[in-house]
Scaffold this motif. Structure first.
Motif, PDB file in Angstrom:
ATOM      1  N   SER A  57       0.814  -1.229   0.000  1.00  0.00           N
ATOM      2  CA  SER A  57       0.000   0.000   0.000  1.00  0.00           C
ATOM      3  C   SER A  57       0.841   1.270   0.000  1.00  0.00           C
ATOM      4  O   SER A  57       0.305   2.363   0.149  1.00  0.00           O
ATOM      5  CB  SER A  57      -0.928   0.002   1.222  1.00  0.00           C
ATOM      6  OG  SER A  57      -1.820  -1.087   1.163  1.00  0.00           O
ATOM      7  N   GLY A  58       2.156   1.154  -0.119  1.00  0.00           N
ATOM      8  CA  GLY A  58       2.997   2.351  -0.188  1.00  0.00           C
ATOM      9  C   GLY A  58       3.903   2.549   1.003  1.00  0.00           C
ATOM     10  O   GLY A  58       4.652   3.510   1.058  1.00  0.00           O
ATOM     11  N   GLY A  59       3.844   1.665   1.992  1.00  0.00           N
ATOM     12  CA  GLY A  59       4.724   1.760   3.146  1.00  0.00           C
ATOM     13  C   GLY A  59       3.993   2.202   4.392  1.00  0.00           C
ATOM     14  O   GLY A  59       2.872   2.695   4.332  1.00  0.00           O
ATOM     15  N   GLY A  60       4.643   1.994   5.540  1.00  0.00           N
ATOM     16  CA  GLY A  60       4.040   2.391   6.802  1.00  0.00           C
ATOM     17  C   GLY A  60       4.714   1.712   7.968  1.00  0.00           C
ATOM     18  O   GLY A  60       5.849   1.244   7.861  1.00  0.00           O
ATOM     19  N   ALA A  61       3.994   1.651   9.090  1.00  0.00           N
ATOM     20  CA  ALA A  61       4.569   1.132  10.324  1.00  0.00           C
ATOM     21  C   ALA A  61       3.565   0.270  11.077  1.00  0.00           C
ATOM     22  O   ALA A  61       2.367   0.510  11.031  1.00  0.00           O
ATOM     23  CB  ALA A  61       5.021   2.287  11.218  1.00  0.00           C
TER      24      ALA A  61
END
Length: 168
Positions: A57-61
């Protein structure tokens, strides 16, 4: 073989700060269950699901509060778990933080740049009664849908293609 590029330091610092400030899950922030909640490898399987969905989904944490089993995995263990289930190398950085007298592990993953990660192996865990709970099936692709990590739909694949085209 996909080698994702790790985000730059200021971007990671901002993402960690945003993730720690989040009070509920959202598109770029998922919350891991405490390690003791559920049987066997539940926490690790769910971490793999969230990290894969975030990467697609585009990156994250992923924020893991009071989850010593996940914190013990570290970056290397999380990457190995992702590779075991997806067959892909996906860079993960883990930061250990201490917030409000609680230990917090924050797992950061960048967005995929060539193709979405697909689960090559099903992820399941068994509860104390021996019942198997399947978190993801072989051949599925997961994305973030608001606050949840869910199997992909056509819109997800379209958005992925648009994002990758924009980034090139």
């Amino acid at each position: 073989d996909n080698i994702d590029v790790a985000p730059d330091r200021p971007t990671v610092d901002r993402l960690v700060a945003d993730a720690l400030a989040a009070t509920r899950p959202r598109r770029a922030v998922a919350f891991a269950r405490p390690s003791a909640n559920g049987g066997g490898n539940r926490a690790e399987i769910e971490l793999v699901m969230h990290l894969t969905a975030l990467a697609n989904s585009g990156g994250g944490a992923v924020v893991a509060r009071d989850a010593p089993t996940l914190a013990a995995l570290g970056s290397v263990g999380a990457q190995a778990a992702l590779e075991m289930f997806t067959g892909e190398h996906i860079d993960v950085e883990m930061r250990s933080e201490h917030v409000d007298d609680r230990d917090v592990a924050v797992f950061i993953v960048d967005g995929r740049h060539d193709a979405p990660a697909v689960f090559e192996k099903a992820g399941a865990w068994r509860d104390e009664g021996g019942t198997e709970h399947v978190v993801f099936e072989r051949g599925t692709v997961f994305f973030r849908h608001g606050r949840r990590s869910d199997p992909a739909n056509a819109r997800d694949m379209h958005r992925f293609a648009e994002r990758v085209t924009r980034e090139q």
